[in-house]
Design a protein around this motif. Structure first.
Motif, PDB file in Angstrom:
ATOM      1  N   VAL A   1       0.847  -1.196   0.000  1.00 23.74           N
ATOM      2  CA  VAL A   1       0.000   0.000   0.000  1.00 23.74           C
ATOM      3  C   VAL A   1       0.880   1.242   0.000  1.00 23.74           C
ATOM      4  O   VAL A   1       1.957   1.251   0.575  1.00 23.74           O
ATOM      5  CB  VAL A   1      -0.963   0.019   1.205  1.00 23.74           C
ATOM      6  N   PRO A   2       0.421   2.302  -0.687  1.00 26.24           N
ATOM      7  CA  PRO A   2       1.196   3.540  -0.720  1.00 26.24           C
ATOM      8  C   PRO A   2       1.118   4.227   0.650  1.00 26.24           C
ATOM      9  O   PRO A   2       0.204   3.955   1.411  1.00 26.24           O
ATOM     10  CB  PRO A   2       0.500   4.368  -1.795  1.00 26.24           C
ATOM     11  N   PRO A   3       2.003   5.101   0.996  1.00 28.66           N
ATOM     12  CA  PRO A   3       3.083   5.616   0.175  1.00 28.66           C
ATOM     13  C   PRO A   3       4.390   4.831   0.326  1.00 28.66           C
ATOM     14  O   PRO A   3       5.306   5.011  -0.464  1.00 28.66           O
ATOM     15  CB  PRO A   3       3.251   7.048   0.691  1.00 28.66           C
ATOM     16  N   LEU A   4       4.503   3.974   1.346  1.00 27.30           N
ATOM     17  CA  LEU A   4       5.777   3.311   1.612  1.00 27.30           C
ATOM     18  C   LEU A   4       5.889   1.922   0.983  1.00 27.30           C
ATOM     19  O   LEU A   4       6.954   1.330   0.984  1.00 27.30           O
ATOM     20  CB  LEU A   4       6.016   3.202   3.124  1.00 27.30           C
TER      21      LEU A   4
ATOM     22  N   VAL B   1      -1.402  -5.590   5.710  1.00 30.42           N
ATOM     23  CA  VAL B   1      -1.622  -6.070   7.073  1.00 30.42           C
ATOM     24  C   VAL B   1      -0.651  -5.401   8.051  1.00 30.42           C
ATOM     25  O   VAL B   1      -1.022  -5.098   9.191  1.00 30.42           O
ATOM     26  CB  VAL B   1      -1.560  -7.612   7.142  1.00 30.42           C
ATOM     27  N   LEU B   2       0.569  -5.125   7.629  1.00 29.26           N
ATOM     28  CA  LEU B   2       1.517  -4.437   8.504  1.00 29.26           C
ATOM     29  C   LEU B   2       1.156  -2.967   8.668  1.00 29.26           C
ATOM     30  O   LEU B   2       1.318  -2.395   9.752  1.00 29.26           O
ATOM     31  CB  LEU B   2       2.942  -4.580   7.981  1.00 29.26           C
ATOM     32  N   SER B   3       0.668  -2.351   7.611  1.00 29.96           N
ATOM     33  CA  SER B   3       0.199  -0.973   7.706  1.00 29.96           C
ATOM     34  C   SER B   3      -0.969  -0.881   8.689  1.00 29.96           C
ATOM     35  O   SER B   3      -1.007   0.013   9.541  1.00 29.96           O
ATOM     36  CB  SER B   3      -0.225  -0.473   6.325  1.00 29.96           C
ATOM     37  N   ALA B   4      -1.897  -1.816   8.576  1.00 26.45           N
ATOM     38  CA  ALA B   4      -3.042  -1.826   9.494  1.00 26.45           C
ATOM     39  C   ALA B   4      -2.586  -2.058  10.934  1.00 26.45           C
ATOM     40  O   ALA B   4      -3.113  -1.441  11.869  1.00 26.45           O
ATOM     41  CB  ALA B   4      -4.038  -2.907   9.070  1.00 26.45           C
ATOM     42  N   ALA B   5      -1.595  -2.928  11.126  1.00 23.88           N
ATOM     43  CA  ALA B   5      -1.079  -3.184  12.472  1.00 23.88           C
ATOM     44  C   ALA B   5      -0.422  -1.926  13.046  1.00 23.88           C
ATOM     45  O   ALA B   5      -0.576  -1.621  14.236  1.00 23.88           O
ATOM     46  CB  ALA B   5      -0.092  -4.351  12.455  1.00 23.88           C
ATOM     47  N   PHE B   6       0.307  -1.186  12.221  1.00 22.13           N
ATOM     48  CA  PHE B   6       0.920   0.062  12.682  1.00 22.13           C
ATOM     49  C   PHE B   6      -0.153   1.048  13.139  1.00 22.13           C
ATOM     50  O   PHE B   6      -0.067   1.632  14.225  1.00 22.13           O
ATOM     51  CB  PHE B   6       1.778   0.686  11.574  1.00 22.13           C
TER      52      PHE B   6
ATOM     53  N   LEU C   1      -8.479  11.508   2.278  1.00 22.22           N
ATOM     54  CA  LEU C   1      -7.070  11.422   1.904  1.00 22.22           C
ATOM     55  C   LEU C   1      -6.844  10.456   0.743  1.00 22.22           C
ATOM     56  O   LEU C   1      -5.972  10.671  -0.095  1.00 22.22           O
ATOM     57  CB  LEU C   1      -6.226  10.993   3.109  1.00 22.22           C
ATOM     58  N   ARG C   2      -7.614   9.379   0.699  1.00 24.53           N
ATOM     59  CA  ARG C   2      -7.477   8.381  -0.370  1.00 24.53           C
ATOM     60  C   ARG C   2      -8.229   8.767  -1.635  1.00 24.53           C
ATOM     61  O   ARG C   2      -8.066   8.130  -2.670  1.00 24.53           O
ATOM     62  CB  ARG C   2      -7.988   7.019   0.102  1.00 24.53           C
ATOM     63  N   GLY C   3      -9.094   9.742  -1.542  1.00 24.47           N
ATOM     64  CA  GLY C   3      -9.860  10.157  -2.713  1.00 24.47           C
ATOM     65  C   GLY C   3     -11.005   9.224  -3.052  1.00 24.47           C
ATOM     66  O   GLY C   3     -11.392   9.101  -4.211  1.00 24.47           O
ATOM     67  N   VAL C   4     -11.555   8.555  -2.046  1.00 29.43           N
ATOM     68  CA  VAL C   4     -12.708   7.675  -2.252  1.00 29.43           C
ATOM     69  C   VAL C   4     -13.933   8.344  -1.634  1.00 29.43           C
ATOM     70  O   VAL C   4     -13.807   9.260  -0.821  1.00 29.43           O
ATOM     71  CB  VAL C   4     -12.470   6.266  -1.647  1.00 29.43           C
ATOM     72  N   PRO C   5     -15.131   7.898  -2.010  1.00 24.71           N
ATOM     73  CA  PRO C   5     -16.342   8.538  -1.471  1.00 24.71           C
ATOM     74  C   PRO C   5     -16.401   8.458   0.054  1.00 24.71           C
ATOM     75  O   PRO C   5     -16.144   7.406   0.640  1.00 24.71           O
ATOM     76  CB  PRO C   5     -17.481   7.740  -2.089  1.00 24.71           C
ATOM     77  N   MET C   6     -16.739   9.589   0.673  1.00 24.24           N
ATOM     78  CA  MET C   6     -16.897   9.597   2.123  1.00 24.24           C
ATOM     79  C   MET C   6     -18.116   8.771   2.505  1.00 24.24           C
ATOM     80  O   MET C   6     -19.048   8.631   1.726  1.00 24.24           O
ATOM     81  CB  MET C   6     -17.023  11.031   2.635  1.00 24.24           C
ATOM     82  N   TRP C   7     -18.066   8.201   3.707  1.00 24.06           N
ATOM     83  CA  TRP C   7     -19.139   7.365   4.242  1.00 24.06           C
ATOM     84  C   TRP C   7     -19.446   6.184   3.325  1.00 24.06           C
ATOM     85  O   TRP C   7     -20.573   5.724   3.239  1.00 24.06           O
ATOM     86  CB  TRP C   7     -20.394   8.187   4.519  1.00 24.06           C
ATOM     87  N   ALA C   8     -18.419   5.697   2.633  1.00 28.98           N
ATOM     88  CA  ALA C   8     -18.530   4.535   1.745  1.00 28.98           C
ATOM     89  C   ALA C   8     -19.662   4.713   0.739  1.00 28.98           C
ATOM     90  O   ALA C   8     -20.324   3.753   0.361  1.00 28.98           O
ATOM     91  CB  ALA C   8     -18.721   3.257   2.552  1.00 28.98           C
ATOM     92  N   GLY C   9     -19.875   5.939   0.310  1.00 26.74           N
ATOM     93  CA  GLY C   9     -20.920   6.212  -0.668  1.00 26.74           C
ATOM     94  C   GLY C   9     -22.315   5.931  -0.150  1.00 26.74           C
ATOM     95  O   GLY C   9     -23.231   5.722  -0.929  1.00 26.74           O
ATOM     96  N   GLY C  10     -22.477   5.892   1.172  1.00 20.88           N
ATOM     97  CA  GLY C  10     -23.793   5.625   1.759  1.00 20.88           C
ATOM     98  C   GLY C  10     -24.154   4.157   1.847  1.00 20.88           C
ATOM     99  O   GLY C  10     -25.297   3.832   2.152  1.00 20.88           O
ATOM    100  N   ASN C  11     -23.206   3.263   1.599  1.00 19.22           N
ATOM    101  CA  ASN C  11     -23.464   1.829   1.646  1.00 19.22           C
ATOM    102  C   ASN C  11     -23.496   1.365   3.102  1.00 19.22           C
ATOM    103  O   ASN C  11     -22.461   1.173   3.736  1.00 19.22           O
ATOM    104  CB  ASN C  11     -22.391   1.078   0.866  1.00 19.22           C
TER     105      ASN C  11
END
Length: 152
Positions: free
Chosen positions: A56-59, A64-69, A112-122
């Motif tokens: 996963v970006p940026p590093l 799974v390690l990013s999520a753990a951090f 920050l990721r540029g995806v729809p906020m609130w998961a697009g209402g899903n």
């Protein structure tokens, strides 16, 4: 203070690996059994079994390690709440995960990721995220119990 930082980070990171990703794995692999419950829609099934090593970006570290951090950082906040606010640990952990982490993920992180906020209402995605993040928070608080964070 050092104890709160160390215990919080380690328990938060471990809680992601055991409770968050473990819950995701169970949801994915045992979904035919879970689907027998009348209120569980088919769309509730996760797209992946968890423990993703996709970079996963940026590093470019495994997901799974990013999520753990990030779980470790949330764990520090939870440890501080348990230590100084004297709130019930397991309930606080669950609510921090299910509500606070989920809201931050659907607003700040989404922006920050540029995806729809609130998961697009899903709302199905909301429920699944609250379950997974709540499992993380509860698990982090559970793992912190032996370290006696209560005190002055």
């Amino acid at each position: 203070m050092k104890k709160v930082l160390l215990v919080g980070f380690l328990c938060g990171a471990l809680a992601v690996l055991v409770f968050h990703q473990g819950t995701l794995w169970v949801l994915y692999h045992q979904f035919p059994l879970i689907k027998l419950l009348p209120f569980v829609p088919e769309a509730f099934r996760p797209a992946s079994p968890g423990f993703s090593i996709r970079s996963v970006p940026p590093l470019g570290v495994p997901q799974v390690l990013s999520a753990a951090f990030w779980g470790g950082l949330w764990g520090i906040l939870l440890a501080a709440l348990i230590r100084w606010a004297r709130l019930p640990d397991l309930l606080t952990g669950f609510l921090l995960g299910a509500v606070v982490c989920t809201v931050v993920g659907f607003t700040l992180v989404a922006q920050l990721r540029g995806v729809p906020m609130w998961a697009g209402g899903n709302t199905i995605v909301w429920a699944r995220a609250a379950l997974l993040n709540g499992a993380f928070g509860w698990g982090a608080a559970f793992l912190m119990r032996p370290f006696s964070l209560r005190g002055g």
